[in-house]
Each structure stands twice: as structure tokens, then as C-alpha cells.
Design a protein around this motif. Structure first.
Motif, mmCIF file in Angstrom:
data_model
loop_
_atom_site.group_PDB
_atom_site.id
_atom_site.type_symbol
_atom_site.label_atom_id
_atom_site.label_comp_id
_atom_site.label_asym_id
_atom_site.label_seq_id
_atom_site.Cartn_x
_atom_site.Cartn_y
_atom_site.Cartn_z
ATOM 1 N N MET A 1 12.812 18.193 -2.255
ATOM 2 C CA MET A 1 13.447 18.937 -1.164
ATOM 3 C C MET A 1 14.860 19.322 -1.561
ATOM 4 N N GLN A 2 15.199 20.582 -1.416
ATOM 5 C CA GLN A 2 16.557 21.033 -1.675
ATOM 6 C C GLN A 2 17.456 20.640 -0.501
ATOM 7 N N ILE A 3 18.703 20.336 -0.807
ATOM 8 C CA ILE A 3 19.609 19.781 0.199
ATOM 9 C C ILE A 3 20.175 20.835 1.140
ATOM 10 N N THR B 1 8.659 21.705 2.859
ATOM 11 C CA THR B 1 8.622 20.244 2.824
ATOM 12 C C THR B 1 8.141 19.693 4.154
ATOM 13 N N ILE B 2 7.258 18.719 4.085
ATOM 14 C CA ILE B 2 6.956 17.847 5.223
ATOM 15 C C ILE B 2 7.567 16.498 4.899
ATOM 16 N N MET B 3 8.520 16.061 5.725
ATOM 17 C CA MET B 3 9.090 14.725 5.563
ATOM 18 C C MET B 3 8.516 13.815 6.637
ATOM 19 N N THR B 4 7.761 12.823 6.218
ATOM 20 C CA THR B 4 7.274 11.811 7.138
ATOM 21 C C THR B 4 8.280 10.673 7.197
ATOM 22 N N VAL B 5 8.166 9.835 8.225
ATOM 23 C CA VAL B 5 9.100 8.721 8.388
ATOM 24 C C VAL B 5 8.292 7.453 8.613
ATOM 25 N N SER B 6 8.268 6.606 7.603
ATOM 26 C CA SER B 6 7.589 5.322 7.752
ATOM 27 C C SER B 6 8.640 4.247 8.028
ATOM 28 N N SER B 7 8.641 3.150 7.282
ATOM 29 C CA SER B 7 9.563 2.052 7.533
ATOM 30 C C SER B 7 9.373 1.007 6.449
ATOM 31 N N GLY B 8 10.393 0.200 6.241
ATOM 32 C CA GLY B 8 10.194 -0.960 5.383
ATOM 33 C C GLY B 8 9.112 -1.878 5.913
ATOM 34 N N LEU B 9 8.885 -1.818 7.236
ATOM 35 C CA LEU B 9 7.857 -2.659 7.845
ATOM 36 C C LEU B 9 6.445 -2.146 7.580
ATOM 37 N N ALA B 10 6.318 -1.017 6.909
ATOM 38 C CA ALA B 10 5.004 -0.587 6.425
ATOM 39 C C ALA B 10 4.542 -1.463 5.268
ATOM 40 N N PHE B 11 5.475 -2.199 4.661
ATOM 41 C CA PHE B 11 5.186 -2.955 3.432
ATOM 42 C C PHE B 11 5.347 -4.456 3.591
ATOM 43 N N ALA C 1 -1.207 19.229 -3.075
ATOM 44 C CA ALA C 1 -0.637 19.314 -4.422
ATOM 45 C C ALA C 1 -0.685 20.724 -4.990
ATOM 46 N N GLY C 2 -1.678 21.510 -4.609
ATOM 47 C CA GLY C 2 -1.792 22.860 -5.144
ATOM 48 C C GLY C 2 -1.143 23.926 -4.295
ATOM 49 N N THR C 3 -0.342 23.514 -3.322
ATOM 50 C CA THR C 3 0.303 24.458 -2.419
ATOM 51 C C THR C 3 1.810 24.437 -2.633
ATOM 52 N N SER C 4 2.523 25.179 -1.815
ATOM 53 C CA SER C 4 3.989 25.214 -1.884
ATOM 54 C C SER C 4 4.643 24.112 -1.062
ATOM 55 N N VAL C 5 3.831 23.238 -0.454
ATOM 56 C CA VAL C 5 4.362 22.224 0.459
ATOM 57 C C VAL C 5 4.491 20.880 -0.248
ATOM 58 N N HIS C 6 5.695 20.337 -0.237
ATOM 59 C CA HIS C 6 5.967 19.014 -0.793
ATOM 60 C C HIS C 6 5.963 17.991 0.342
ATOM 61 N N VAL C 7 5.469 16.802 0.060
ATOM 62 C CA VAL C 7 5.442 15.725 1.052
ATOM 63 C C VAL C 7 6.398 14.626 0.601
ATOM 64 N N VAL C 8 7.392 14.352 1.440
ATOM 65 C CA VAL C 8 8.415 13.352 1.142
ATOM 66 C C VAL C 8 8.371 12.300 2.248
ATOM 67 N N GLU C 9 8.384 11.040 1.868
ATOM 68 C CA GLU C 9 8.330 9.947 2.840
ATOM 69 C C GLU C 9 9.681 9.247 2.904
ATOM 70 N N LEU C 10 10.314 9.269 4.062
ATOM 71 C CA LEU C 10 11.556 8.545 4.299
ATOM 72 C C LEU C 10 11.189 7.141 4.785
ATOM 73 N N GLU C 11 11.745 6.111 4.126
ATOM 74 C CA GLU C 11 11.382 4.720 4.415
ATOM 75 C C GLU C 11 12.617 3.933 4.855
ATOM 76 N N PRO C 12 13.000 4.008 6.126
ATOM 77 C CA PRO C 12 14.215 3.306 6.557
ATOM 78 C C PRO C 12 14.022 1.796 6.593
ATOM 79 N N PRO C 13 15.086 1.047 6.313
ATOM 80 C CA PRO C 13 15.118 -0.361 6.667
ATOM 81 C C PRO C 13 15.497 -0.475 8.138
#
Length: 254
Positions: free
Chosen positions: A1-3, A133-143, A171-183
Motif C-alpha cells: 500500500m502506498q502511503i 488495497t483491502i486492509m483487514t484488521v485482526s488482532s494479536g488475540l488472533a494468535f 493474487a492475479g488482480t490489482s487488489v492487495h490484501v494487507v492485515e493490520l494486527e494491533p496489540p
């Protein structure tokens, strides 16, 4: 993802991490739309931060998601980033149905079905953009699980694997998937969390997230240093110690 140079929609951004991230992204040179259920909070945000656009959305209501998506895409046809921020976290007692069932259903609806509905509403449009970009939001509690919040833990584990799977399919599209993992971060997600010594200060968290986005534009997981203790316990071989430490330091989910 570009800033910078993006048009970003962040539902669930009327407070906490969502609003802080929205303001930092706007300051970095992005057009940002924030979404939320409460009209009064949206009005306050418009008054305090006129650089942000707002839209009312309730991700537990499929029709609200469809209506909000139509509004966002009409007003911002160049939208190229979706951040599925909305979520709830509740303490539950699974020793009796009265202690967890209603909470569990609400948590799964908000934290799992909500992001799924959002992705469904925007994924075709995002594939039409040259770089999205699709940014999902998980958590440290996912792990590593916090005993007090079983449904939240499970919902964030689901988001992690959803992110991994979606990344493969797109993977073959223009959409990147980024996962934000907050503590744990000092927000009002849980009672007392904003004052918790265990939780990371909100400004410090967002500072580090923005630095990671800037320096690691191809990253698939955005992990501040504070979350790595939880994220990599199993890989390090100290998972049992991580779980014990987590639940000793933060027994009430703050």
C-alpha cells in the motif's frame, strides 16, 4: 500500500484506532472517508475535521452497507483503499448460555460478517482500479487467546485466515490484501482499556503503523513491535508461556 495519493474508506472510524488512522492518512496526502453508526459522532467529526468526509453505515445491517457503498462510490469514484475497521470486544462467561450467547452472536456479526459485507460491497470496484488495497484488521488475540473474550479472539482468528485466503484469490488482480494486527491499544474498545498500563498508547501505535506503511509498502501484515510477542509465540515455541503471561498481565481484557 502506498502511503499517499489514495482515496480511503474507513468504516468504524468515529473513535479510537480508526479515527486516529484516518487523520494520519489524510495528513499524509490521502482523501479519507470515515463511516460510523452514530450520526452525532459523524457530525462532530465533520465539525472538528472538515478535511474528512463522512458516511453513516451500520455493518450489522446489509442494506446499510449497500447504501453506504453506493454513496461512497458516487461521491468518490476513485476509491482505491478499503479499511475494514469496525469491531466490538466484550467480556464473556461461557459457563452458562446467559453469560455469552447474545454477546457471541453480536461479536461474530460485527467482527466477521461486517468485514465480509464490506468486501462484498467494494471488491468489484476495487478490481477496476489500477492499484487498490483491502486492509483487514485482526488482532494479536488472533494468535494467543485472552480467556475473558472468547468470541473476540475467534472473530479475529477468522479475519486472519480470511485475509490469507482472500490474498490468494486476488493474487492475479490489482487488489492487495494487507492485515493490520494491533496489540492492546489505549482506546475505549473495552472498559478501562484507555487507562491500561498494559495497552500501547494510541499515538505511538499509529506512529509506528504509518512508518511501517511508508517503509514496507509491499507488506502483507502490519505488525508493530508490541504485537510480535503474541503473533509469534507458536513459531518461537513459547506459546504456552505467551498465553499464561497474557492472561496474568491482562486478565480482564483491558
Amino acid at each position: 500500500m502506498q502511503i499517499s495519493g489514495n482515496t480511503v474508506f474507513i468504516p468504524g472510524a468515529t473513535s479510537g484506532i480508526g479515527l486516529a488512522l484516518a487523520l494520519r492518512l489524510q495528513a499524509a496526502g490521502n482523501t479519507v472517508v470515515v463511516g460510523g453508526r452514530r450520526a452525532d459522532l459523524l457530525e462532530r467529526i465533520r465539525a472538528e475535521h472538515p478535511v474528512l468526509d463522512t458516511v453513516r453505515i451500520d455493518t450489522t445491517d446489509p442494506e446499510s452497507v449497500r447504501s453506504a457503498a453506493k454513496q461512497v462510490l458516487t461521491n468518490h469514484p476513485d476509491l482505491d483503499v478499503l479499511v475494514t475497521m469496525a469491531g466490538i470486544m466484550r467480556v464473556e462467561d461461557w459457563r452458562t448460555p446467559a453469560g455469552f450467547l447474545d454477546s457471541a452472536e453480536a461479536t461474530i456479526t460485527t467482527n466477521v460478517l461486517g468485514p465480509i459485507r464490506l468486501i462484498a460491497a467494494f471488491v468489484e470496484h476495487l478490481q477496476s482500479r489500477p492499484d487498490a488495497t483491502i486492509m483487514t484488521v485482526s488482532s494479536g488475540l488472533a494468535f494467543a487467546p485472552l480467556a475473558a473474550t472468547p468470541s473476540y479472539n475467534a472473530s479475529k482468528a477468522a479475519i486472519h485466515l480470511l485475509s490469507e485466503s482472500l490474498r490468494l484469490q486476488l493474487a492475479g488482480t490489482s487488489v492487495h490484501v494487507v492485515e493490520l494486527e494491533p496489540p492492546s491499544v489505549r482506546t475505549d474498545l473495552m472498559p478501562g482499556q484507555a487507562e491500561s498500563e498494559f495497552a500501547m498508547p494510541l499515538d505511538a501505535f499509529v506512529d509506528e503503523v504509518m512508518k511501517l506503511l511508508e517503509t514496507q509498502p509491499d507488506a502483507t501484515e502490519i505488525q508493530v513491535e508490541n504485537v510480535k510477542f503474541l503473533r509469534y509465540g507458536e513459531a518461537r515455541g513459547d506459546y504456552a508461556d505467551v498465553v499464561a503471561t497474557l492472561n496474568r498481565l491482562d486478565p480482564h481484557g483491558r
